[in-house]
Design an enzyme around this catalytic site. Structure first.
Site, mmCIF file in Angstrom:
data_model
loop_
_atom_site.group_PDB
_atom_site.id
_atom_site.type_symbol
_atom_site.label_atom_id
_atom_site.label_comp_id
_atom_site.label_asym_id
_atom_site.label_seq_id
_atom_site.Cartn_x
_atom_site.Cartn_y
_atom_site.Cartn_z
ATOM 1 N N HIS A 156 15.312 88.727 19.852
ATOM 2 C CA HIS A 156 14.566 88.263 18.670
ATOM 3 C C HIS A 156 14.649 86.966 18.246
ATOM 4 O O HIS A 156 14.395 86.468 17.147
ATOM 5 C CB HIS A 156 15.068 89.334 17.578
ATOM 6 C CG HIS A 156 16.369 89.314 17.290
ATOM 7 N ND1 HIS A 156 17.236 89.673 18.194
ATOM 8 C CD2 HIS A 156 16.917 88.770 16.135
ATOM 9 C CE1 HIS A 156 18.544 89.701 17.437
ATOM 10 N NE2 HIS A 156 18.362 89.265 16.320
ATOM 11 N N ASP A 157 15.786 86.257 18.997
ATOM 12 C CA ASP A 157 16.068 84.644 18.442
ATOM 13 C C ASP A 157 15.476 83.901 19.599
ATOM 14 O O ASP A 157 15.421 82.482 19.122
ATOM 15 C CB ASP A 157 17.351 84.556 18.396
ATOM 16 C CG ASP A 157 18.187 85.108 17.261
ATOM 17 O OD1 ASP A 157 17.175 85.518 16.101
ATOM 18 O OD2 ASP A 157 19.253 85.640 17.270
ATOM 19 N N GLU A 183 31.681 107.619 25.781
ATOM 20 C CA GLU A 183 32.191 106.326 25.304
ATOM 21 C C GLU A 183 31.318 105.689 24.303
ATOM 22 O O GLU A 183 30.165 105.547 24.846
ATOM 23 C CB GLU A 183 32.462 105.592 26.765
ATOM 24 C CG GLU A 183 33.272 104.638 26.411
ATOM 25 C CD GLU A 183 33.987 103.878 27.700
ATOM 26 O OE1 GLU A 183 34.778 104.548 28.390
ATOM 27 O OE2 GLU A 183 33.590 102.664 28.043
ATOM 28 N N ASP A 226 26.937 91.144 15.803
ATOM 29 C CA ASP A 226 26.039 90.115 15.421
ATOM 30 C C ASP A 226 26.931 88.838 14.985
ATOM 31 O O ASP A 226 27.873 88.919 14.454
ATOM 32 C CB ASP A 226 25.200 90.246 14.247
ATOM 33 C CG ASP A 226 24.335 89.015 13.856
ATOM 34 O OD1 ASP A 226 23.303 88.890 14.768
ATOM 35 O OD2 ASP A 226 24.461 88.250 12.996
ATOM 36 N N ASP A 278 22.906 97.698 15.065
ATOM 37 C CA ASP A 278 23.421 96.453 14.935
ATOM 38 C C ASP A 278 24.414 96.508 13.614
ATOM 39 O O ASP A 278 24.256 97.155 12.705
ATOM 40 C CB ASP A 278 22.246 95.477 14.375
ATOM 41 C CG ASP A 278 21.942 94.209 15.060
ATOM 42 O OD1 ASP A 278 23.256 93.399 15.033
ATOM 43 O OD2 ASP A 278 21.163 93.896 15.804
#
Ligand SMILES: *[C@@H]1O[C@H](CO)[C@@H](O)[C@H](O)[C@H]1NC(C)=O
Ligand SMILES: *[C@@H]1O[C@H](CO)[C@@H](O)[C@H](O)[C@H]1NC(C)=O
Ligand SMILES: *[C@@H]1O[C@H](CO)[C@@H](O)[C@H](O)[C@H]1NC(C)=O
Ligand SMILES: *[C@@H]1O[C@H](CO)[C@@H](O)[C@H](O)[C@H]1NC(C)=O
Ligand SMILES: *[C@@H]1O[C@H](CO)[C@@H](O)[C@H](O)[C@H]1NC(C)=O
Ligand SMILES: *[C@@H]1O[C@H](CO)[C@@H](O)[C@H](O)[C@H]1NC(C)=O
Ligand SMILES: *[C@@H]1O[C@H](CO)[C@@H](O)[C@H](O)[C@H]1NC(C)=O
Ligand SMILES: *[C@@H]1O[C@H](CO)[C@@H](O)[C@H](O)[C@H]1NC(C)=O
Ligand SMILES: *[C@@H]1O[C@H](CO)[C@@H](O)[C@H](O)[C@H]1NC(C)=O
Ligand SMILES: *[C@@H]1O[C@H](CO)[C@@H](O)[C@H](O)[C@H]1NC(C)=O
Ligand SMILES: *[C@@H]1O[C@H](CO)[C@@H](O)[C@H](O)[C@H]1NC(C)=O
Ligand SMILES: *[C@@H]1O[C@H](CO)[C@@H](O)[C@H](O)[C@H]1NC(C)=O
Length: 603
Positions: free
Chosen positions: A382-383, A313, A253, A147
């Site tokens: 997770h949201d 890549e 994010d 992340d």
């Protein structure tokens, strides 16, 4: 006599025989040439997925490290816990894991408030632990995506410490404003009416610098001034740091928030007093065009690492809710893949098969054949409330079947493979700042703790998550709902179906961006064909939103065949029908609500 005459008339003497001979030879040659050329066509054009970059060939499995596996007994998951569970992850067949933040952070937003981008938070372990995790994933050919939260830091970052003291190097690292006098008082008001995503003004007065700073999220998450070249350099350094460690990509994010209008003394139109409304057009604070330049620079930076660590890549995926197709395509053009949250945001339990089809078609419009943009689908994160709670446990398997058989790259949230449900926490137990921002009546609609409950490994204490006291208690349903029991069960389970589908989708028929939706008379039934040139064809069918009555659909016309072989079925149907790997008549496919079937079409 008449017959004889006709015969004679039809073929007379040697000339005729020679003619027939020539015709026969010509026919043989034609058949041979056609067969050969056809084979040529087939071998030249047969769709081959093995040349696709790795990120187009895999399922991405999201891990929220805090809740995955604790190994040191502090009740918080850690990097060593992920390493410990790599055999399980490998058994799912997924080729990539995405880790939510494990960087140094005061954990006010559980790691999305980063104080140091290049340091492992001690709660999650050490840099050595991360390196060990990288080594072990490499052995199993699992890629690691990390992340990256470029928008804001923690207020405990050294940068913020120096910036609020007007240190020359750091003074412009954040968005500062003296504010504006709006009425007769002698203290300035914030420069504008912008709201924080967590509610309330997005501006906080700082007593040290005596200015306001901007925070799109929590007060403890000041936004970086990303137009500042020095800040851009810092962010590039952080990306380079992780690229050198061998990570295979980044999940960016809250990207759409990365820039705001240069003139900050403009109010956004139509904002409420307090609560942030995602559906509004925040055109001064989101999706500003500067994003694409930054994205391109990160793509370029990552491409410089293409040949290093044997990764190839890098996958750059951007979190962005509520994109128009035009903005979505700009993200693609800038070298990233914008997460597609339609399955999270648009599905609900009043949406039946035909309604889902419409959402999928809208979602896929402009992707694939016309643009070569690679689709992706996300079922949970997770949201957001877990899919088994959002749409109901009886829909879980059909939803996973859909996710894993749609074109593009699917992302699965940990625990959804076994159908984990939202856990419930009282206001007093609540940890999520987004929930705590509200009161006892309001928090339920905002807290994200329910979908962050610890992974349910087995039926031992704390579901095998921790020997200590878990930071969020485990969902009590772990006693019956856990990975071990589903793995070891002799009768079909969600987990077993998940594994079968992940395996199936690796074949060329699924691993491409082509899909043909089937018109079904029954509104409950969502069905489509997956195919690849020269590859077997599959019918995927699910009953979404239907009741317990069996609905019969005829797929023989759309599949252009009357028989098929059942490849994968949702567990209940598998148990009830015993049809797995058996032949089936395509004209009579029966599905109850929540049932789904993947059928290989036989010629
Ligand atoms: C982050 O941590 C690293 C390693 O501990 C340190 O070298 C670096 O100076 C820190 N950066 C900031 C901005 O605090
Ligand atoms: C990771 O692997 C590298 C190369 O094999 C090795 O040098 C290093 O010591 C390993 N690191 C850890 C923490 O295991
Ligand atoms: C600015 O911050 C840096 C890093 O913390 C520090 O080394 C330097 O002394 C500071 N400058 C001033 C003038 O305080
Ligand atoms: C004037 O400023 C005060 C103090 O900051 C504030 O409470 C009040 O709402 C302001 N009034 C108007 C009309 O903006
Ligand atoms: C960061 O913000 C939080 C919440 O507003 C506050 O409690 C804390 O003292 C702040 N830390 C620093 C170093 O300013
Ligand atoms: C951002 O940094 C630049 C310097 O690169 C500065 O000119 C600008 O005023 C800063 N913006 C804000 C909103 O602080
Ligand atoms: C990111 O930063 C920009 C500009 O600094 C700001 O507008 C935006 O709200 C921030 N977004 C997040 C998610 O912090
Ligand atoms: C932002 O949106 C509002 C209302 O939709 C519009 O009036 C305004 O012109 C837009 N501003 C910009 C900079 O696009
Ligand atoms: C459910 O989803 C459909 C299709 O997206 C939408 O039209 C409908 O308004 C939604 N219903 C609710 C209650 O959210
Ligand atoms: C809780 O907050 C809501 C607004 O979100 C408000 O309407 C309500 O009165 C509050 N309830 C209590 C008990 O404070
Ligand atoms: C929570 O959300 C539901 C559905 O969106 C709504 O009906 C309800 O009023 C909300 N509750 C509170 C306390 O805001
Ligand atoms: C299907 O999609 C792939 C790329 O995903 C493409 O190369 C192929 O030509 C498409 N068509 C067929 C019939 O396979």
């Amino acid at each position: 006599m008449a017959d004889d005459e006709k015969k004679r008339h039809f073929c007379e003497g040697n000339k005729c025989l020679a003619f027939i001979f020539v015709v026969v030879i010509a026919a043989i040659v034609t058949v041979a040439v056609v067969t050969f050329v056809d084979k040529e066509i087939r071998t030249v054009h047969k769709y081959d997925n093995s040349k696709l970059p790795w990120w187009k060939q895999t399922v991405v499995y999201q891990i929220y490290p805090r809740s995955f596996q604790d190994t040191d007994g502090d009740g918080i998951g850690d990097l060593n816990g992920i390493t410990k569970r790599l055999d399980y992850i490998q058994s799912l067949g997924v080729g990539a894991i995405w880790l939510s933040p494990f960087y140094s952070s005061p954990q006010r937003d559980f790691g999305y408030d980063i104080s140091n981008y290049t340091e492992v938070d001690r709660r999650f372990g050490t840099m050595k632990d991360f390196e060990r995790l990288m080594n072990e994933t490499r052995k199993r050919n699992i890629k690691v995506i990390v992340d990256f939260v470029p928008n804001h830091t923690s207020n405990e970052s050294m940068w913020f410490y120096e910036s609020r003291r007007y240190n020359d190097t750091y003074k412009d690292y954040y968005i500062w404003s003296p504010g504006i006098k709006r009425n007769g008082t002698n203290k300035n008001d914030p420069p504008n009416n912008w709201l924080s995503v967590f509610g309330g003004s997005a501006w906080k007065y700082d007593e040290i610098r005596r200015e306001y700073y901007y925070h799109a999220f929590l007060e403890s998450q000041p936004d970086l001034n990303v137009t500042n070249k020095e800040v851009q350099k810092e962010l590039q350094n952080a990306l380079t740091f992780w690229l050198e460690k061998g990570v295979a990509g980044f999940r960016l994010d809250a990207l759409k928030f990365m820039f705001e209008a240069e003139d900050i003394f403009q109010d956004e139109v139509g904002l409420g007093e307090y609560e942030y409304d995602e559906s509004q057009e925040h055109n001064l604070t989101t999706n500003m065009p500067e994003i694409y330049g930054i994205l391109r620079s990160w793509r370029k930076l990552s491409d410089g690492f293409k040949d290093k660590h044997g990764v190839g890549e890098r996958f750059i995926v951007a979190e962005s809710y509520g994109l128009t197709h035009a903005i979505r395509d700009d993200y693609y053009r800038a070298g990233s893949v914008p997460f597609n949250f339609d399955l999270i945001m648009k599905l609900n339990n009043t949406c039946n098969g035909h309604c889902v089809r419409k959402i999928l078609e809208e979602s896929l419009a402009g992707l694939g054949p016309s643009s070569e943009f690679w689709p992706n689908f996300v079922m949970g994160n997770h949201d957001r409330s877990r899919v088994a709670s959002r749409l109901g446990a009886d829909m879980l398997d059909a939803m996973n079947m859909m996710l894993l058989t749609l074109p593009g790259t699917p992302t699965c949230y940990y625990g959804d493979e076994i159908g984990m449900t939202d856990a419930s926490y009282t206001f007093e137990e609540t940890k999520d700042p987004q929930g705590l921002h509200f009161n006892k009546t309001g928090y339920m609609n905002h807290t994200r703790d329910p979908e962050r409950s610890p992974m349910q490994w087995n039926d031992s204490r704390n579901a095998g998550f921790s020997n200590g006291t878990p930071w969020l208690h485990v969902n009590p349903n772990y006693v019956t709902l856990n990975a071990r029991s589903q793995s070891e069960s002799n009768s079909p389970t969600s987990l077993q179906m998940f594994r079968e589908l992940v395996k199936l989708r690796k074949i060329a028929s699924f691993n491409n961006y082509n899909i043909t939706f089937i018109d079904t008379a029954q509104p409950e039934v969502l069905a489509y064909i997956r195919f690849g040139l020269g590859q077997p064809k599959y019918v995927v069918a699910m009953n979404i939103g239907g009741d317990n009555n069996e609905v019969i659909t005829d797929f023989s016309k759309s599949a252009n065949s009357i028989v098929g072989r059942v490849s994968v079925m949702t567990p209940r149907l598998s148990k009830a029908s015993g049809l797995k790997n058996k032949g089936i008549k395509l004209s009579q496919i029966g599905l109850r609500g929540g049932d789904g079937m993947v059928i290989e079409v036989l010629p």
